[in-house]
Design a protein around this motif. Structure first.
Motif, PDB file in Angstrom:
ATOM      1  N   LEU A  65       0.825  -1.211   0.000  1.00  0.00           N
ATOM      2  CA  LEU A  65       0.000   0.000   0.000  1.00  0.00           C
ATOM      3  C   LEU A  65       0.857   1.258   0.000  1.00  0.00           C
ATOM      4  O   LEU A  65       0.582   2.205  -0.750  1.00  0.00           O
ATOM      5  CB  LEU A  65      -0.953  -0.004   1.198  1.00  0.00           C
ATOM      6  N   ARG A  66       1.885   1.272   0.831  1.00  0.00           N
ATOM      7  CA  ARG A  66       2.783   2.437   0.857  1.00  0.00           C
ATOM      8  C   ARG A  66       3.461   2.628  -0.503  1.00  0.00           C
ATOM      9  O   ARG A  66       3.591   3.758  -0.973  1.00  0.00           O
ATOM     10  CB  ARG A  66       3.825   2.272   1.952  1.00  0.00           C
ATOM     11  N   ALA A  67       3.871   1.533  -1.114  1.00  0.00           N
ATOM     12  CA  ALA A  67       4.553   1.608  -2.412  1.00  0.00           C
ATOM     13  C   ALA A  67       3.639   2.162  -3.501  1.00  0.00           C
ATOM     14  O   ALA A  67       4.109   2.781  -4.455  1.00  0.00           O
ATOM     15  CB  ALA A  67       5.076   0.224  -2.808  1.00  0.00           C
ATOM     16  N   MET A  68       2.337   1.943  -3.344  1.00  0.00           N
ATOM     17  CA  MET A  68       1.367   2.431  -4.336  1.00  0.00           C
ATOM     18  C   MET A  68       0.737   3.755  -3.923  1.00  0.00           C
ATOM     19  O   MET A  68      -0.146   4.263  -4.622  1.00  0.00           O
ATOM     20  CB  MET A  68       0.257   1.388  -4.533  1.00  0.00           C
ATOM     21  N   ASN A  69       1.162   4.298  -2.764  1.00  0.00           N
ATOM     22  CA  ASN A  69       0.523   5.499  -2.217  1.00  0.00           C
ATOM     23  C   ASN A  69      -0.976   5.297  -2.095  1.00  0.00           C
ATOM     24  O   ASN A  69      -1.777   6.174  -2.453  1.00  0.00           O
ATOM     25  CB  ASN A  69       0.840   6.730  -3.069  1.00  0.00           C
ATOM     26  N   SER A  70      -1.352   4.127  -1.595  1.00  0.00           N
ATOM     27  CA  SER A  70      -2.753   3.779  -1.439  1.00  0.00           C
ATOM     28  C   SER A  70      -3.061   3.593   0.042  1.00  0.00           C
ATOM     29  O   SER A  70      -2.168   3.643   0.878  1.00  0.00           O
ATOM     30  CB  SER A  70      -3.042   2.490  -2.219  1.00  0.00           C
ATOM     31  N   THR A  71      -4.332   3.387   0.350  1.00  0.00           N
ATOM     32  CA  THR A  71      -4.754   3.264   1.742  1.00  0.00           C
ATOM     33  C   THR A  71      -5.457   1.935   1.991  1.00  0.00           C
ATOM     34  O   THR A  71      -5.930   1.279   1.050  1.00  0.00           O
ATOM     35  CB  THR A  71      -5.727   4.393   2.132  1.00  0.00           C
ATOM     36  N   ILE A  72      -5.552   1.607   3.261  1.00  0.00           N
ATOM     37  CA  ILE A  72      -6.264   0.397   3.654  1.00  0.00           C
ATOM     38  C   ILE A  72      -7.717   0.485   3.209  1.00  0.00           C
ATOM     39  O   ILE A  72      -8.287  -0.501   2.721  1.00  0.00           O
ATOM     40  CB  ILE A  72      -6.178   0.195   5.180  1.00  0.00           C
ATOM     41  N   SER A  73      -8.310   1.654   3.355  1.00  0.00           N
ATOM     42  CA  SER A  73      -9.721   1.798   2.977  1.00  0.00           C
ATOM     43  C   SER A  73      -9.917   1.626   1.473  1.00  0.00           C
ATOM     44  O   SER A  73     -10.920   1.043   1.037  1.00  0.00           O
ATOM     45  CB  SER A  73     -10.301   3.122   3.457  1.00  0.00           C
ATOM     46  N   GLU A  74      -8.980   2.102   0.671  1.00  0.00           N
ATOM     47  CA  GLU A  74      -9.071   1.888  -0.779  1.00  0.00           C
ATOM     48  C   GLU A  74      -8.982   0.403  -1.106  1.00  0.00           C
ATOM     49  O   GLU A  74      -9.739  -0.103  -1.939  1.00  0.00           O
ATOM     50  CB  GLU A  74      -7.963   2.637  -1.510  1.00  0.00           C
ATOM     51  N   LEU A  75      -8.049  -0.273  -0.450  1.00  0.00           N
ATOM     52  CA  LEU A  75      -7.899  -1.705  -0.669  1.00  0.00           C
ATOM     53  C   LEU A  75      -9.159  -2.452  -0.242  1.00  0.00           C
ATOM     54  O   LEU A  75      -9.670  -3.291  -0.984  1.00  0.00           O
ATOM     55  CB  LEU A  75      -6.679  -2.241   0.094  1.00  0.00           C
ATOM     56  N   ALA A  76      -9.669  -2.132   0.936  1.00  0.00           N
ATOM     57  CA  ALA A  76     -10.872  -2.806   1.431  1.00  0.00           C
ATOM     58  C   ALA A  76     -12.053  -2.588   0.486  1.00  0.00           C
ATOM     59  O   ALA A  76     -12.800  -3.530   0.183  1.00  0.00           O
ATOM     60  CB  ALA A  76     -11.207  -2.310   2.831  1.00  0.00           C
ATOM     61  N   GLY A  77     -12.206  -1.368   0.016  1.00  0.00           N
ATOM     62  CA  GLY A  77     -13.291  -1.082  -0.914  1.00  0.00           C
ATOM     63  C   GLY A  77     -13.157  -1.864  -2.204  1.00  0.00           C
ATOM     64  O   GLY A  77     -14.151  -2.371  -2.744  1.00  0.00           O
ATOM     65  N   GLU A  78     -11.945  -1.968  -2.700  1.00  0.00           N
ATOM     66  CA  GLU A  78     -11.716  -2.710  -3.947  1.00  0.00           C
ATOM     67  C   GLU A  78     -11.917  -4.208  -3.733  1.00  0.00           C
ATOM     68  O   GLU A  78     -12.465  -4.890  -4.607  1.00  0.00           O
ATOM     69  CB  GLU A  78     -10.314  -2.423  -4.491  1.00  0.00           C
ATOM     70  N   VAL A  79     -11.507  -4.740  -2.586  1.00  0.00           N
ATOM     71  CA  VAL A  79     -11.748  -6.161  -2.296  1.00  0.00           C
ATOM     72  C   VAL A  79     -13.255  -6.417  -2.250  1.00  0.00           C
ATOM     73  O   VAL A  79     -13.742  -7.395  -2.829  1.00  0.00           O
ATOM     74  CB  VAL A  79     -11.062  -6.598  -0.981  1.00  0.00           C
ATOM     75  N   GLU A  80     -13.995  -5.550  -1.579  1.00  0.00           N
ATOM     76  CA  GLU A  80     -15.450  -5.702  -1.523  1.00  0.00           C
ATOM     77  C   GLU A  80     -16.058  -5.681  -2.924  1.00  0.00           C
ATOM     78  O   GLU A  80     -16.947  -6.477  -3.239  1.00  0.00           O
ATOM     79  CB  GLU A  80     -16.076  -4.601  -0.661  1.00  0.00           C
ATOM     80  N   LYS A  81     -15.602  -4.776  -3.739  1.00  0.00           N
ATOM     81  CA  LYS A  81     -16.090  -4.669  -5.118  1.00  0.00           C
ATOM     82  C   LYS A  81     -15.820  -5.983  -5.869  1.00  0.00           C
ATOM     83  O   LYS A  81     -16.684  -6.485  -6.583  1.00  0.00           O
ATOM     84  CB  LYS A  81     -15.402  -3.501  -5.810  1.00  0.00           C
ATOM     85  N   GLN A  82     -14.636  -6.527  -5.688  1.00  0.00           N
ATOM     86  CA  GLN A  82     -14.274  -7.782  -6.352  1.00  0.00           C
ATOM     87  C   GLN A  82     -15.131  -8.948  -5.851  1.00  0.00           C
ATOM     88  O   GLN A  82     -15.560  -9.786  -6.626  1.00  0.00           O
ATOM     89  CB  GLN A  82     -12.788  -8.088  -6.141  1.00  0.00           C
ATOM     90  N   LEU A  83     -15.366  -8.994  -4.555  1.00  0.00           N
ATOM     91  CA  LEU A  83     -16.204 -10.059  -3.990  1.00  0.00           C
ATOM     92  C   LEU A  83     -17.639  -9.956  -4.477  1.00  0.00           C
ATOM     93  O   LEU A  83     -18.281 -10.966  -4.792  1.00  0.00           O
ATOM     94  CB  LEU A  83     -16.162 -10.020  -2.465  1.00  0.00           C
ATOM     95  N   GLN A  84     -18.156  -8.747  -4.581  1.00  0.00           N
ATOM     96  CA  GLN A  84     -19.521  -8.553  -5.062  1.00  0.00           C
ATOM     97  C   GLN A  84     -19.635  -8.930  -6.534  1.00  0.00           C
ATOM     98  O   GLN A  84     -20.680  -9.427  -6.967  1.00  0.00           O
ATOM     99  CB  GLN A  84     -19.964  -7.113  -4.849  1.00  0.00           C
ATOM    100  N   GLY A  85     -18.566  -8.727  -7.284  1.00  0.00           N
ATOM    101  CA  GLY A  85     -18.563  -9.080  -8.694  1.00  0.00           C
ATOM    102  C   GLY A  85     -18.638 -10.582  -8.928  1.00  0.00           C
ATOM    103  O   GLY A  85     -19.006 -11.031 -10.007  1.00  0.00           O
ATOM    104  N   GLU A  86     -18.295 -11.365  -7.903  1.00  0.00           N
ATOM    105  CA  GLU A  86     -18.344 -12.813  -8.013  1.00  0.00           C
ATOM    106  C   GLU A  86     -19.733 -13.369  -7.814  1.00  0.00           C
ATOM    107  O   GLU A  86     -20.029 -14.461  -8.229  1.00  0.00           O
ATOM    108  CB  GLU A  86     -17.411 -13.460  -6.982  1.00  0.00           C
ATOM    109  N   SER A  87     -20.585 -12.616  -7.108  1.00  0.00           N
ATOM    110  CA  SER A  87     -21.898 -13.167  -6.770  1.00  0.00           C
ATOM    111  C   SER A  87     -22.863 -13.117  -7.923  1.00  0.00           C
ATOM    112  O   SER A  87     -22.759 -12.492  -8.867  1.00  0.00           O
ATOM    113  CB  SER A  87     -22.542 -12.438  -5.613  1.00  0.00           C
TER     114      SER A  87
END
Length: 87
Positions: A65-87
């Motif tokens: 996350l630090r290497a990408m200048n990203s945040t935990i919340s961005e990652l969590a949101g994207e993981v949720e989006k990916q999980l929802q895309g599977e359903s």
């Protein structure tokens, strides 16, 4: 002994995390090799993580996350989006 349902859920989560990692990396404009260098790992590790082949430890998640200048919340949101895309 681990139940099949638990294993299936773990694999699903790892794959969703991998897709989320790939999306954040692409948004940050980095190639796998660049992210690996910045995070102090190897490009093969990034490739396998993005493919969901294994779980990624917390310390590595934070380095990525630090290497990408990203945040935990961005990652969590994207993981949720990916999980929802599977359903």
């Amino acid at each position: 002994m681990e139940r099949d349902d638990d294993h299936d859920e773990q694999v699903r989560d790892q794959r969703a995390f991998g897709r989320a990692l790939r999306e954040l990396r692409r948004r940050s404009g980095l190639k796998q090799e660049e992210l690996a260098t910045r995070a102090g790992t190897h490009s093969t590790y990034i490739s396998h993580a993005e493919a969901g082949r294994f779980g990624v430890g917390w310390d590595t998640v934070m380095r990525l996350l630090r290497a990408m200048n990203s945040t935990i919340s961005e990652l969590a949101g994207e993981v949720e989006k990916q999980l929802q895309g599977e359903s």
